[in-house]
Scaffold this motif. Structure first.
Motif, PDB file in Angstrom:
ATOM      1  N   ALA A  39       6.746   5.847   1.393  1.00 20.57           N
ATOM      2  CA  ALA A  39       8.892   7.245   0.822  1.00 20.57           C
ATOM      3  C   ALA A  39       8.687   5.971  -0.799  1.00 20.57           C
ATOM      4  CB  ALA A  39       9.443   6.497   1.897  1.00 20.57           C
ATOM      5  N   LEU A  40       8.456   5.563  -1.171  1.00 26.14           N
ATOM      6  CA  LEU A  40       8.873   4.883  -2.434  1.00 26.14           C
ATOM      7  C   LEU A  40       8.028   5.194  -3.509  1.00 26.14           C
ATOM      8  CD1 LEU A  40      10.652   2.795  -4.084  1.00 26.14           C
ATOM      9  CD2 LEU A  40       8.541   0.964  -3.297  1.00 26.14           C
ATOM     10  N   GLY A  41       6.906   5.191  -3.296  1.00 23.49           N
ATOM     11  CA  GLY A  41       5.552   6.071  -4.057  1.00 23.49           C
ATOM     12  C   GLY A  41       6.608   7.623  -3.899  1.00 23.49           C
ATOM     13  N   LEU A  88      -4.489   2.385  11.099  1.00 23.58           N
ATOM     14  CA  LEU A  88      -3.488   1.693   9.861  1.00 23.58           C
ATOM     15  C   LEU A  88      -3.787   1.707   8.936  1.00 23.58           C
ATOM     16  CD1 LEU A  88      -0.281   0.398  10.267  1.00 23.58           C
ATOM     17  CD2 LEU A  88      -1.263  -2.352  10.400  1.00 23.58           C
ATOM     18  N   GLY A  89      -5.057   1.548   8.975  1.00 24.02           N
ATOM     19  CA  GLY A  89      -6.417   1.783   7.204  1.00 24.02           C
ATOM     20  C   GLY A  89      -5.391   2.863   6.614  1.00 24.02           C
ATOM     21  N   VAL A  90      -5.852   4.500   7.333  1.00 27.64           N
ATOM     22  CA  VAL A  90      -5.240   5.451   6.950  1.00 27.64           C
ATOM     23  C   VAL A  90      -3.915   5.714   6.218  1.00 27.64           C
ATOM     24  CG1 VAL A  90      -5.207   7.844   7.664  1.00 27.64           C
ATOM     25  CG2 VAL A  90      -6.918   6.572   8.668  1.00 27.64           C
ATOM     26  N   LEU A  91      -3.030   4.667   7.309  1.00 27.18           N
ATOM     27  CA  LEU A  91      -1.498   5.033   6.399  1.00 27.18           C
ATOM     28  C   LEU A  91      -1.636   4.397   5.330  1.00 27.18           C
ATOM     29  CD1 LEU A  91       1.030   5.872   7.055  1.00 27.18           C
ATOM     30  CD2 LEU A  91       1.857   3.916   8.668  1.00 27.18           C
ATOM     31  N   ALA A 117      -0.239   4.973   1.392  1.00 24.53           N
ATOM     32  CA  ALA A 117       0.760   4.806   1.021  1.00 24.53           C
ATOM     33  C   ALA A 117       0.511   3.685  -0.706  1.00 24.53           C
ATOM     34  CB  ALA A 117       1.278   3.348   1.132  1.00 24.53           C
ATOM     35  N   ALA A 118      -0.683   3.543  -0.950  1.00 32.47           N
ATOM     36  CA  ALA A 118      -1.697   3.018  -2.028  1.00 32.47           C
ATOM     37  C   ALA A 118      -1.272   4.513  -3.250  1.00 32.47           C
ATOM     38  CB  ALA A 118      -2.710   2.676  -1.471  1.00 32.47           C
ATOM     39  N   ALA A 119      -1.986   5.539  -2.358  1.00 32.42           N
ATOM     40  CA  ALA A 119      -2.457   7.291  -3.415  1.00 32.42           C
ATOM     41  C   ALA A 119      -0.866   7.112  -3.599  1.00 32.42           C
ATOM     42  CB  ALA A 119      -2.953   7.509  -2.446  1.00 32.42           C
ATOM     43  N   ALA A 120       0.540   7.613  -3.046  1.00 34.90           N
ATOM     44  CA  ALA A 120       1.580   7.471  -3.342  1.00 34.90           C
ATOM     45  C   ALA A 120       1.710   6.309  -4.516  1.00 34.90           C
ATOM     46  CB  ALA A 120       2.457   7.453  -2.135  1.00 34.90           C
ATOM     47  N   LEU A 121       1.982   5.263  -4.169  1.00 26.99           N
ATOM     48  CA  LEU A 121       2.229   4.106  -5.143  1.00 26.99           C
ATOM     49  C   LEU A 121       1.312   4.789  -6.847  1.00 26.99           C
ATOM     50  CD1 LEU A 121       2.809   1.313  -2.964  1.00 26.99           C
ATOM     51  CD2 LEU A 121       4.803   2.199  -4.579  1.00 26.99           C
ATOM     52  N   LEU A 122       0.200   4.284  -6.332  1.00 28.31           N
ATOM     53  CA  LEU A 122      -0.705   5.050  -7.553  1.00 28.31           C
ATOM     54  C   LEU A 122       0.072   5.891  -8.238  1.00 28.31           C
ATOM     55  CD1 LEU A 122      -2.963   4.130  -9.402  1.00 28.31           C
ATOM     56  CD2 LEU A 122      -4.101   5.665  -7.466  1.00 28.31           C
ATOM     57  N   VAL A 123       0.241   7.520  -8.109  1.00 24.92           N
ATOM     58  CA  VAL A 123       0.571   8.528  -8.268  1.00 24.92           C
ATOM     59  C   VAL A 123       2.143   7.779  -8.301  1.00 24.92           C
ATOM     60  CG1 VAL A 123       1.687  10.540  -8.345  1.00 24.92           C
ATOM     61  CG2 VAL A 123      -0.444  10.193  -7.004  1.00 24.92           C
ATOM     62  N   GLY A 124       3.184   7.932  -8.294  1.00 29.46           N
ATOM     63  CA  GLY A 124       4.224   7.274  -8.530  1.00 29.46           C
ATOM     64  C   GLY A 124       4.068   6.625 -10.002  1.00 29.46           C
ATOM     65  N   GLY A 125       3.518   5.320  -9.629  1.00 28.66           N
ATOM     66  CA  GLY A 125       3.570   4.691 -10.506  1.00 28.66           C
ATOM     67  C   GLY A 125       2.537   5.152 -12.013  1.00 28.66           C
ATOM     68  N   THR A 126       1.865   6.374 -11.328  1.00 27.70           N
ATOM     69  CA  THR A 126       1.558   7.139 -13.336  1.00 27.70           C
ATOM     70  C   THR A 126       2.518   7.361 -13.872  1.00 27.70           C
ATOM     71  OG1 THR A 126       0.046   6.452 -11.961  1.00 27.70           O
ATOM     72  CG2 THR A 126      -0.158   7.930 -13.959  1.00 27.70           C
TER      73      THR A 126
END
Length: 266
Positions: free
Chosen positions: A174-176, A243-246, A250-259
């Motif tokens: 959600a943060l991402g 859980l790894g899929v989730l 989350a990592a993808a969302a944070l990567l996009v959000g950070g970019t």
């Protein structure tokens, strides 16, 4: 988040912790996480009976049912933590005080993740305790093939600890998303839609292989596989793999959000 300055990161974490604990809305959302998660789990544990041996229920998963409802509160907390700053314009002040945008997002993720980890642990383990007390009265007894719910049991411990991690990952997802879209209302709708899209599609789709695929790639159905303790061979995806899929979502969302945070003006 490579290149994060350690001193700046510590300052950013202190600032984010101050925001999180001093804004009343965040505190109430964490209280709601505990109350709703435990309340729903207790209600299900008390009201889904096992009248005879072989009733086919996973008692651990029943006791943790509230996690799928309570997840909305860490998600909203994450959305407000970032989207709220854009809505009020406070993000400009934050980025003036801490120009390292990657550092700001890393600090938000760290403080949010740590808070949800602590509060989520209370919620999830209290749900397991409620299940331990209530499930025997609903027929989950040794006579019906169900030993008492205990964290000393490996699968039960994995399901409960994994459920806590599930809540943390939902918050980071959600943060991402909130960082990328910048609007709290749109971000909240996007997060909830993403979480529930794949379960809804699996009810619409009738082809079994496609149903299994949706369960394997969806952040919510895959992530909640961590709660399963029986008939694991029948799951579309294994508990830790799910859980790894989730975590990847989350990592993808944070990567996009950070970019987006680095490339666009505040």
């Amino acid at each position: 988040m490579s290149g994060v300055d350690v001193t700046g990161f510590r300052r950013a974490c202190r600032a984010e912790w101050t925001k999180l604990r001093t804004e009343a809305g965040h505190g109430w959302l964490m209280v709601a996480l505990v109350l709703v998660t435990v309340g729903v789990g207790a209600a299900v544990s008390a009201n889904v009976p096992c009248p005879a041996a072989g009733c086919g229920q996973d008692q651990v998963r029943l006791s943790l049912t509230g996690v799928s409802v309570g997840q909305v509160f860490p998600a909203i907390t994450a959305v407000l933590l970032m989207g709220g700053e854009y809505g009020t314009g406070l993000i400009r002040t934050t980025l003036v005080a801490l120009p390292g945008r990657g550092t700001v997002l890393a600090a938000k993720a760290t403080v949010l993740g740590g808070t949800v980890l602590a509060v989520g642990s209370v919620a999830v383990f209290a749900s397991a305790l409620a299940g331990h007390v209530l499930l025997p009265d609903a027929g989950y007894t040794p006579a019906h093939g169900y030993p008492p719910l205990s964290l000393a049991d490996g699968p039960t411990l994995r399901a409960t600890a994994g459920s806590v991690l599930y809540l943390v990952l939902v918050a980071l997802l959600a943060l991402g998303i909130a960082t990328a879209v910048r609007d709290a209302a749109v971000a909240a709708g996007s997060v909830l839609a993403l979480l529930h899209l794949f379960p809804l599609l699996s009810h619409v789709v009738t082809e079994p292989h496609l149903q299994r695929l949706l369960a394997r790639i969806g952040p919510m159905p895959a992530g909640l596989a961590i709660q399963a303790t029986t008939n694991l061979h029948r799951l579309p995806i294994g508990p830790w793999a799910g859980l790894g899929v989730l975590a990847l979502w989350a990592a993808a969302a944070l990567l996009v959000g950070g970019t987006v945070l680095r490339l666009r003006d505040a």
